[in-house]
Design an enzyme around this catalytic site. Structure first.
Site, PDB file in Angstrom:
ATOM      1  N   GLY A 118     -11.299   3.580   2.072  1.00 39.83           N
ATOM      2  CA  GLY A 118     -12.393   4.383   2.391  1.00 39.83           C
ATOM      3  C   GLY A 118     -12.697   4.840   4.425  1.00 39.83           C
ATOM      4  O   GLY A 118     -13.622   5.280   4.792  1.00 39.83           O
ATOM      5  N   SER A 119     -11.287   3.835   5.080  1.00 39.29           N
ATOM      6  CA  SER A 119     -12.054   4.351   6.541  1.00 39.29           C
ATOM      7  C   SER A 119     -11.485   5.902   6.586  1.00 39.29           C
ATOM      8  O   SER A 119     -12.106   6.246   7.794  1.00 39.29           O
ATOM      9  CB  SER A 119     -11.266   3.321   7.068  1.00 39.29           C
ATOM     10  OG  SER A 119      -9.183   3.710   7.192  1.00 39.29           O
ATOM     11  N   ASN A 120     -11.127   6.383   5.839  1.00 40.39           N
ATOM     12  CA  ASN A 120     -10.770   8.119   6.374  1.00 40.39           C
ATOM     13  C   ASN A 120     -11.893   8.532   6.132  1.00 40.39           C
ATOM     14  O   ASN A 120     -12.870   9.586   6.997  1.00 40.39           O
ATOM     15  CB  ASN A 120      -9.433   8.509   5.831  1.00 40.39           C
ATOM     16  CG  ASN A 120      -8.517   8.370   6.436  1.00 40.39           C
ATOM     17  OD1 ASN A 120      -7.773   8.703   6.979  1.00 40.39           O
ATOM     18  ND2 ASN A 120      -7.543   7.927   5.732  1.00 40.39           N
TER      19      ASN A 120
ATOM     20  N   LEU B 179      -6.183   8.258  -5.496  1.00 37.04           N
ATOM     21  CA  LEU B 179      -4.851   7.656  -5.933  1.00 37.04           C
ATOM     22  C   LEU B 179      -4.499   8.132  -7.771  1.00 37.04           C
ATOM     23  O   LEU B 179      -3.538   7.703  -8.661  1.00 37.04           O
ATOM     24  CB  LEU B 179      -4.487   6.195  -6.563  1.00 37.04           C
ATOM     25  CG  LEU B 179      -4.708   5.232  -4.903  1.00 37.04           C
ATOM     26  CD1 LEU B 179      -4.190   3.460  -5.071  1.00 37.04           C
ATOM     27  CD2 LEU B 179      -3.391   6.312  -3.971  1.00 37.04           C
TER      28      LEU B 179
ATOM     29  N   ASN C 115      -5.617  16.667   1.444  1.00 40.88           N
ATOM     30  CA  ASN C 115      -4.553  15.604   1.597  1.00 40.88           C
ATOM     31  C   ASN C 115      -3.539  14.679   1.971  1.00 40.88           C
ATOM     32  O   ASN C 115      -3.431  15.573   2.977  1.00 40.88           O
ATOM     33  CB  ASN C 115      -3.539  14.840   0.217  1.00 40.88           C
ATOM     34  CG  ASN C 115      -3.664  13.534  -0.269  1.00 40.88           C
ATOM     35  OD1 ASN C 115      -4.780  12.983  -0.624  1.00 40.88           O
ATOM     36  ND2 ASN C 115      -2.356  13.227  -0.199  1.00 40.88           N
TER      37      ASN C 115
ATOM     38  N   HIS D 271      -1.515  12.127   3.482  1.00 42.47           N
ATOM     39  CA  HIS D 271      -1.186  10.901   2.932  1.00 42.47           C
ATOM     40  C   HIS D 271       0.600  10.465   3.822  1.00 42.47           C
ATOM     41  O   HIS D 271       0.752  10.874   5.365  1.00 42.47           O
ATOM     42  CB  HIS D 271       0.608  11.885   1.932  1.00 42.47           C
ATOM     43  CG  HIS D 271       1.371  10.529   1.465  1.00 42.47           C
ATOM     44  ND1 HIS D 271       1.104  10.414   0.781  1.00 42.47           N
ATOM     45  CD2 HIS D 271       2.911  10.276   1.866  1.00 42.47           C
ATOM     46  CE1 HIS D 271       3.126   9.694   0.239  1.00 42.47           C
ATOM     47  NE2 HIS D 271       3.195   9.782   0.802  1.00 42.47           N
TER      48      HIS D 271
ATOM     49  N   ASP E  66       1.964  15.454  -3.689  1.00 42.62           N
ATOM     50  CA  ASP E  66       2.565  15.705  -1.658  1.00 42.62           C
ATOM     51  C   ASP E  66       3.768  16.232  -2.033  1.00 42.62           C
ATOM     52  O   ASP E  66       4.464  16.824  -1.156  1.00 42.62           O
ATOM     53  CB  ASP E  66       3.301  14.527  -1.403  1.00 42.62           C
ATOM     54  CG  ASP E  66       2.387  13.010  -1.758  1.00 42.62           C
ATOM     55  OD1 ASP E  66       3.037  12.073  -2.118  1.00 42.62           O
ATOM     56  OD2 ASP E  66       1.261  13.057  -2.361  1.00 42.62           O
TER      57      ASP E  66
ATOM     58  N   GLU F  50      -4.662   8.855  11.870  1.00 45.22           N
ATOM     59  CA  GLU F  50      -4.441   9.519  10.154  1.00 45.22           C
ATOM     60  C   GLU F  50      -6.662   9.951  10.872  1.00 45.22           C
ATOM     61  O   GLU F  50      -6.504  11.000  10.654  1.00 45.22           O
ATOM     62  CB  GLU F  50      -4.583   8.855   9.212  1.00 45.22           C
ATOM     63  CG  GLU F  50      -3.240   8.202   8.812  1.00 45.22           C
ATOM     64  CD  GLU F  50      -3.803   7.940   6.823  1.00 45.22           C
ATOM     65  OE1 GLU F  50      -3.975   7.622   6.206  1.00 45.22           O
ATOM     66  OE2 GLU F  50      -2.714   6.766   6.501  1.00 45.22           O
TER      67      GLU F  50
HETATM   68  N1  LIG Z   1      -2.208  17.062  -8.025  1.00 40.86           N
HETATM   69  C1  LIG Z   1      -2.435  15.902  -7.202  1.00 40.86           C
HETATM   70  N2  LIG Z   1      -2.758  15.358  -6.403  1.00 40.86           N
HETATM   71  C2  LIG Z   1      -2.677  14.420  -6.127  1.00 40.86           C
HETATM   72  C3  LIG Z   1      -2.369  14.097  -5.150  1.00 40.86           C
HETATM   73  C4  LIG Z   1      -1.471  15.503  -4.903  1.00 40.86           C
HETATM   74  O1  LIG Z   1      -0.747  16.071  -3.929  1.00 40.86           O
HETATM   75  N3  LIG Z   1      -1.982  15.996  -5.973  1.00 40.86           N
HETATM   76  N4  LIG Z   1      -2.294  13.277  -3.832  1.00 40.86           N
HETATM   77  C5  LIG Z   1      -2.932  12.302  -4.255  1.00 40.86           C
HETATM   78  C6  LIG Z   1      -2.257  10.756  -3.474  1.00 40.86           C
HETATM   79  N5  LIG Z   1      -1.325  10.507  -3.287  1.00 40.86           N
HETATM   80  C7  LIG Z   1      -0.203  10.946  -1.748  1.00 40.86           C
HETATM   81  O2  LIG Z   1      -0.717  11.564  -0.737  1.00 40.86           O
HETATM   82  C8  LIG Z   1      -0.576   9.860  -4.722  1.00 40.86           C
HETATM   83  C9  LIG Z   1      -1.492   8.925  -4.825  1.00 40.86           C
HETATM   84  C10 LIG Z   1      -1.179   7.905  -5.969  1.00 40.86           C
HETATM   85  C11 LIG Z   1       0.144   8.306  -6.841  1.00 40.86           C
HETATM   86  C12 LIG Z   1       0.933   7.546  -7.950  1.00 40.86           C
HETATM   87  O3  LIG Z   1       2.387   7.388  -8.144  1.00 40.86           O
HETATM   88  N6  LIG Z   1      -0.079   7.222  -8.384  1.00 40.86           N
HETATM   89  C13 LIG Z   1       0.509   5.801  -9.394  1.00 40.86           C
HETATM   90  C14 LIG Z   1      -1.253   5.354 -10.250  1.00 40.86           C
HETATM   91  C15 LIG Z   1      -1.586   4.302  -8.840  1.00 40.86           C
HETATM   92  C16 LIG Z   1      -2.505   4.037  -9.615  1.00 40.86           C
HETATM   93  O4  LIG Z   1      -3.461   4.351 -10.442  1.00 40.86           O
HETATM   94  O5  LIG Z   1      -3.069   2.444  -8.555  1.00 40.86           O
HETATM   95  C17 LIG Z   1       0.776   7.094 -11.246  1.00 40.86           C
HETATM   96  O6  LIG Z   1      -0.013   8.482 -11.251  1.00 40.86           O
HETATM   97  O7  LIG Z   1       1.597   6.397 -11.811  1.00 40.86           O
HETATM   98  C18 LIG Z   1       1.766   9.019  -5.286  1.00 40.86           C
HETATM   99  C19 LIG Z   1       0.830   9.827  -4.632  1.00 40.86           C
HETATM  100  C20 LIG Z   1      -3.823  12.177  -4.877  1.00 40.86           C
HETATM  101  N7  LIG Z   1      -4.249  13.418  -6.040  1.00 40.86           N
HETATM  102  N1  LIG Z   2      -0.490   8.092  -1.360  1.00 43.09           N
HETATM  103  C1  LIG Z   2      -1.280   8.278  -0.743  1.00 43.09           C
HETATM  104  C2  LIG Z   2      -1.862   7.418   0.323  1.00 43.09           C
HETATM  105  O1  LIG Z   2      -1.420   6.472  -0.122  1.00 43.09           O
HETATM  106  N2  LIG Z   2      -2.735   7.320   0.595  1.00 43.09           N
HETATM  107  C3  LIG Z   2      -2.565   6.408   1.656  1.00 43.09           C
HETATM  108  O2  LIG Z   2      -4.233   5.421   1.696  1.00 43.09           O
HETATM  109  C4  LIG Z   2      -4.137   5.025   2.773  1.00 43.09           C
HETATM  110  C5  LIG Z   2      -6.107   5.114   2.598  1.00 43.09           C
HETATM  111  O3  LIG Z   2      -7.553   4.337   3.411  1.00 43.09           O
HETATM  112  P1  LIG Z   2      -8.831   4.684   3.557  1.00 43.09           P
HETATM  113  O4  LIG Z   2      -9.120   3.549   2.165  1.00 43.09           O
HETATM  114  O5  LIG Z   2      -9.026   3.445   4.579  1.00 43.09           O
HETATM  115  O6  LIG Z   2      -8.843   5.696   4.163  1.00 43.09           O
HETATM  116  C6  LIG Z   2      -4.115   5.992   3.648  1.00 43.09           C
HETATM  117  O7  LIG Z   2      -3.188   5.521   4.540  1.00 43.09           O
HETATM  118  C7  LIG Z   2      -3.748   7.350   3.044  1.00 43.09           C
HETATM  119  O8  LIG Z   2      -2.319   8.186   4.008  1.00 43.09           O
END
Ligand SMILES: Nc1nc2c(c(=O)[nH]1)N[C@@H](CN(C=O)c1ccc(C(=O)N[C@@H](CCC(=O)O)C(=O)O)cc1)CN2
Ligand SMILES: NCC(=O)N[C@@H]1O[C@H](COP(=O)([O-])[O-])[C@@H](O)[C@H]1O
Length: 302
Positions: free
Chosen positions: A99-101, A177, A194, A196, A237, A266
């Site tokens: 949660g640093s963001n 995630l 979001n 990324h 994404d 970020e």
């Molecule tokens: N509808 C949307 N939901 C989310 C988005 C988005 O753009 N549209 N962004 C994600 C964040 N993210 C990238 O920025 C991202 C997060 C997770 C995954 C992923 O592959 N997750 C795995 C499960 C991982 C886990 O449970 O530990 C999966 O789905 O198999 C890809 C991209 C947040 N939600």
């Molecule tokens: N695809 C989603 C993804 O990879 N997000 C990434 O998770 C980290 C969360 O850090 P934080 O918990 O310290 O904010 C951040 O680097 C963010 O861009």
């Protein structure tokens, strides 16, 4: 003259006619050194020290400034551009990890850099660092989604109801995630962002999160990377890109070193974008690309 100086920041082209008026002005209880800021503060908003105040939209008919006992400066309604006041926004942040963001944005709200407040933290990991931080700051924590292992998690409809009850204006995903369901996206159109850790559309989509992203960037030989902030649609994404920053990928970078360099950017980028969001400085170009209006120069967009 004092009123002139005071107002020049907000009404640059307006010259106040310092006139003696026989009209009995309504009492203006401005402090001895009338401050437009304190007047704005009383409207639960902040003013911005720029040549325009995006934060003051009122039905002020007339502003009487008590310049001194014998004179009153009168701004006739016809003479001034009605400034815009923007209400303070309520934010929901979604996390799954440290949660640093989230912490950066929370600090920025507290310091007045963001015209908003985080009113709820949503997570699928109730013991994660972000959730612990929220509890320490007395920010309500909500578990989402409901799964067979997390039966006390909320359903999408219950989450929407909870966010509505908290009057949430915007949702910020910050290391969350799980896939955001269509029901939540429909409930908050053009209101979910979001962050990324790569320059989308490269290195995004299912399977691309956390260190996996940085490892893929390094393995690809890419010379640049950096964070992307985008609107959330129903797929991972693929939503409209709003902001990016670029960092170099060095020849001997480890994934951890690259991750740290990207994360630093970020934190700054998400605060800047959230500030623009809360000040209603986002516009949508006719081809659907979102742009951010420059705070200091409203004719400039990026
Ligand atoms: N509808 C949307 N939901 C989310 C988005 C988005 O753009 N549209 N962004 C994600 C964040 N993210 C990238 O920025 C991202 C997060 C997770 C995954 C992923 O592959 N997750 C795995 C499960 C991982 C886990 O449970 O530990 C999966 O789905 O198999 C890809 C991209 C947040 N939600
Ligand atoms: N695809 C989603 C993804 O990879 N997000 C990434 O998770 C980290 C969360 O850090 P934080 O918990 O310290 O904010 C951040 O680097 C963010 O861009």
């Amino acid at each position: 003259m004092e009123a002139q100086n005071l107002l020049s920041g907000f009404f640059p082209n307006y010259k106040i006619p310092l006139t003696r008026t026989s009209k009995k002005p309504f009492s203006c209880s401005l402090p001895s050194n009338p401050s437009f800021h304190s007047l704005l503060q009383s409207h639960n908003c902040v003013s911005f020290k720029t040549h325009y105040s995006p934060c003051f939209k009122g039905s002020l008919k007339k502003i009487f400034f008590c310049v001194n006992a014998s004179e009153n400066a009168v701004l006739e309604e016809k003479d001034y551009k009605r400034p815009q006041v923007v209400k303070r926004k309520k934010l929901a942040v979604f996390v799954s990890g440290g949660g640093s963001n989230f912490k950066s944005i929370h600090d920025a709200c507290f310091e007045g850099l963001v015209h908003g407040d985080i009113v709820v933290l949503v997570t699928n990991k109730p013991d994660c660092g972000g959730a612990e931080y929220a509890k320490n700051k007395e920010i309500p924590v909500v578990l989402f989604p409901r799964t067979k292992d997390a039966t006390d998690g909320l359903s999408p409809s219950d989450l929407v109801a909870a966010l509505r009850s908290l009057e949430v204006d915007f949702i910020l995903l910050a290391g969350y995630l799980k896939l955001i369901p269509a029901e939540l996206i429909r409930a908050y159109p053009r209101s979910i962002l979001n962050i990324h850790p790569s320059l989308l559309p490269a290195f995004g989509g299912k399977g691309y999160y956390g260190m996996k992203v940085h490892k893929a960037v390094i393995a690809s030989g890419a010379r640049y990377s950096g964070p992307t902030i985008h609107f959330v649609d129903e797929h991972y994404d693929t939503g409209r890109i709003l902001a990016q920053r670029v960092v170099p990928v060095l020849a001997n970078d480890t994934a951890e070193e690259l991750a740290a360099r990207v994360l630093h950017e970020e934190h700054q980028l998400y605060v800047e974008v959230t500030a623009a969001l809360c000040e209603e400085r986002l516009i949508w170009r006719e081809d659907g690309v979102p742009l951010i209006q420059n705070r200091g120069n409203p004719n400039e967009y990026s």
